[in-house]
Design a protein around this motif. Sequence first.
Motif, PDB file in Angstrom:
ATOM      1  N   UNK A   8      51.531  59.773  39.433  1.00 25.42           N
ATOM      2  CA  UNK A   8      50.368  59.216  38.768  1.00 25.42           C
ATOM      3  C   UNK A   8      50.492  57.700  38.865  1.00 25.42           C
ATOM      4  N   UNK A   9      49.496  57.073  39.429  1.00 23.34           N
ATOM      5  CA  UNK A   9      49.571  55.644  39.654  1.00 23.34           C
ATOM      6  C   UNK A   9      48.465  54.892  38.930  1.00 23.34           C
ATOM      7  N   UNK A  10      48.080  55.354  37.764  1.00 19.06           N
ATOM      8  CA  UNK A  10      47.041  54.663  37.028  1.00 19.06           C
ATOM      9  C   UNK A  10      47.675  53.438  36.391  1.00 19.06           C
ATOM     10  N   UNK A  11      47.546  52.274  37.063  1.00 20.48           N
ATOM     11  CA  UNK A  11      48.313  51.098  36.690  1.00 20.48           C
ATOM     12  C   UNK A  11      47.572  50.153  35.757  1.00 20.48           C
ATOM     13  N   UNK A  12      46.319  50.436  35.446  1.00 18.40           N
ATOM     14  CA  UNK A  12      45.574  49.558  34.563  1.00 18.40           C
ATOM     15  C   UNK A  12      45.445  50.214  33.201  1.00 18.40           C
ATOM     16  N   UNK A  13      45.878  49.510  32.119  1.00 17.64           N
ATOM     17  CA  UNK A  13      45.702  50.100  30.812  1.00 17.64           C
ATOM     18  C   UNK A  13      44.255  49.955  30.389  1.00 17.64           C
ATOM     19  N   UNK A  14      43.869  50.690  29.335  1.00 16.20           N
ATOM     20  CA  UNK A  14      42.465  50.768  28.944  1.00 16.20           C
ATOM     21  C   UNK A  14      41.897  49.407  28.586  1.00 16.20           C
ATOM     22  N   UNK A  15      42.712  48.527  27.965  1.00 16.97           N
ATOM     23  CA  UNK A  15      42.194  47.211  27.582  1.00 16.97           C
ATOM     24  C   UNK A  15      41.762  46.425  28.819  1.00 16.97           C
ATOM     25  N   UNK A  16      42.503  46.556  29.926  1.00 11.17           N
ATOM     26  CA  UNK A  16      42.103  45.896  31.168  1.00 11.17           C
ATOM     27  C   UNK A  16      40.826  46.514  31.718  1.00 11.17           C
ATOM     28  N   UNK A  17      40.732  47.844  31.647  1.00  8.33           N
ATOM     29  CA  UNK A  17      39.551  48.524  32.171  1.00  8.33           C
ATOM     30  C   UNK A  17      38.322  48.220  31.321  1.00  8.33           C
ATOM     31  N   UNK A  18      38.523  47.929  30.032  1.00  7.21           N
ATOM     32  CA  UNK A  18      37.421  47.496  29.180  1.00  7.21           C
ATOM     33  C   UNK A  18      36.856  46.185  29.692  1.00  7.21           C
ATOM     34  N   UNK A  19      37.749  45.269  30.103  1.00  5.46           N
ATOM     35  CA  UNK A  19      37.305  44.001  30.684  1.00  5.46           C
ATOM     36  C   UNK A  19      36.473  44.244  31.937  1.00  5.46           C
ATOM     37  N   UNK A  20      36.858  45.249  32.729  1.00  9.23           N
ATOM     38  CA  UNK A  20      36.106  45.567  33.944  1.00  9.23           C
ATOM     39  C   UNK A  20      34.696  46.049  33.610  1.00  9.23           C
ATOM     40  N   UNK A 102      28.373  34.851  42.001  1.00  8.73           N
ATOM     41  CA  UNK A 102      28.975  35.542  40.852  1.00  8.73           C
ATOM     42  C   UNK A 102      29.827  36.715  41.317  1.00  8.73           C
ATOM     43  N   UNK A 103      29.312  37.473  42.287  1.00 12.21           N
ATOM     44  CA  UNK A 103      30.039  38.634  42.809  1.00 12.21           C
ATOM     45  C   UNK A 103      31.365  38.209  43.441  1.00 12.21           C
ATOM     46  N   UNK A 104      31.335  37.102  44.164  1.00  9.89           N
ATOM     47  CA  UNK A 104      32.549  36.595  44.826  1.00  9.89           C
ATOM     48  C   UNK A 104      33.606  36.200  43.798  1.00  9.89           C
ATOM     49  N   UNK A 105      33.153  35.555  42.710  1.00  6.06           N
ATOM     50  CA  UNK A 105      34.088  35.134  41.650  1.00  6.06           C
ATOM     51  C   UNK A 105      34.715  36.344  40.973  1.00  6.06           C
ATOM     52  N   UNK A 106      33.861  37.344  40.668  1.00  3.77           N
ATOM     53  CA  UNK A 106      34.341  38.513  39.928  1.00  3.77           C
ATOM     54  C   UNK A 106      35.161  39.459  40.790  1.00  3.77           C
ATOM     55  N   UNK A 107      34.974  39.384  42.105  1.00  7.39           N
ATOM     56  CA  UNK A 107      35.643  40.333  43.001  1.00  7.39           C
ATOM     57  C   UNK A 107      37.168  40.280  42.872  1.00  7.39           C
ATOM     58  N   UNK A 109      38.868  40.348  40.356  1.00  7.80           N
ATOM     59  CA  UNK A 109      39.324  41.231  39.284  1.00  7.80           C
ATOM     60  C   UNK A 109      39.047  42.702  39.583  1.00  7.80           C
ATOM     61  N   UNK A 110      38.411  42.975  40.725  1.00 12.72           N
ATOM     62  CA  UNK A 110      38.047  44.349  41.049  1.00 12.72           C
ATOM     63  C   UNK A 110      39.277  45.191  41.358  1.00 12.72           C
ATOM     64  N   UNK A 111      39.224  46.505  41.095  1.00 14.05           N
ATOM     65  CA  UNK A 111      40.301  47.406  41.526  1.00 14.05           C
ATOM     66  C   UNK A 111      40.366  47.440  43.056  1.00 14.05           C
TER      67      UNK A 111
END
Length: 529
Positions: A8-20, A102-107, A109-111
């Motif tokens: 199982x490689x789910x490496x992002x905790x929920x608080x990080x995914x909330x930011x996403x 905006x998309x370039x800046x946010x990218x 942080x993308x998974x």
Amino acid sequence: VNHFIVFIYLTRQVSQMTDLLYTEKDLVTSLKDYIRAEESKLEQVKKWAQKLDVLSATATQDPEGFLGHPVNAFKLMKRLNTEWGELESLVLKDMSDGFISNLTIQRQYFPNDDDQTGAAKALMRLQDTYRLDTQTISTGELPVMYSAILTTLCSDCFELGKIAYSDADYYHTELWMEQALKQLDGGEESTVDMVTILDYLSYSIYQQGELERALDYTKRLLKLDSAHQRANGNLKYFEYQLAKQKKVEAEEGLKEKEKREREKREASEKKGRPADYLPERRKYEQLCRGEGIKMTPRRQSRMFCRYSDNNRHPLYVLGPVKQEDEWDRPRIIRYHDVLSNSEIEKVKELAKPRLRRATVHDPQTGKLTTAHYRVSKSAWLTAYEDPVVDKINQRIEDITGLNVKTAEELQVANYGVGGQYEPHFDFGRKDEPDAFKELGTGNRIATWLIYMSDVPSGGATVFTDVGAAVWPKKGSAVFWYNLFPSGEGDYSTRHAACPVLVGNKWVSNKWIHERGQEFRRRCTLDESD
């Protein structure tokens, strides 16, 4: 090795995914702004076209008469020399600059691909642990009080099957490709065509030794695309192998037939199990599903709930703590309402900025390291950082009667969906003499585990050796001794954190060490004491 391996490689905790989620919301707002800008531009072009359409229709009825008027002649020159150029500039104007920026800046942080693959594998692990069928998952009807907001599309099922296929996991490939096919057969529109799904499906079934089914799906594929090169090749091969198999079966005697049937049954029972499947995993998964050992009425009669003042401790004489026996051997005690909501939120607030991939003690080096069998994020909080942490440490000492000055710092862990910690011991075994040498405080004598959230589904703490399961309850804590009074390790305390099926699991724990307990929990040579 004291742990069996799963992936199982789910490496992002929920608080990080909330930011996403908020990142995606911001991008949707930006996309809407872009759409409005494009619509405004098109509206201007549309008005221009309508005006010229009327003008041209009038002018072409009598071109010479129209141009005989000097104003009309001037305006034609002006339109062609100036206004059509302005229109060209308007049409060529790129309204997407703000959105793309905006998309370039946010990218950043993308998974990435690894995150997506990890999430898919976590989903399949949950599917196996909790025995969920693909239909249940794809419709979002998980065993909780609410369902997923969105159902899983055929293309999502296909993507899950592809990820399993790339890992040579033909069992899950079959499950998810069949679900994709089912949804297509049900009339769902999809960018994935049926021929591609059938291609993956027939081959994954063949890899699991089911020739007849593989042949059926191949024939179905060829009805849709008779020129499919690979399917035509597979058809001949499957038919040849099936004829060969039937010939062998016809010639074999009774003993061989019985042996073959037995092998088929064994293969069916093992279907879907990874190559490293161990008996403990079966027990672990059963406990996670709530299929634990039920105590006999006699044992149950010795389990109590009580108010405890910890031998008339001054703090708890007037306000005793609520204590509940969860298990008898090893003795596992739950203390209810030991943390308030405000204290929980403060601990989470302190921990969130520092959450990192959780570590374990490496028995070879004695140092902390990450491991694939522990999938969570954790942070360590010291007593001097905030009065709340110091107060919690003191409360643990007051309730347990053990010295926490030699304990490890308060560890806070966050398990997102799929997050888990597989069967392990908290104490150092005899083959790990240097496990906690650098701390200089001896072995881990006891564990105090605080549940800082309720979990809608999954996330139990299970003790695989004895069949006990303890379920998260916000504000409560469970406590057990890892060592007998003799100092020997209690191997019945082997435990695990089950995968979180739905929700967000927050815990904090205190590992209490031997040093400082000499007069608080006296040593004895009798392990049964």
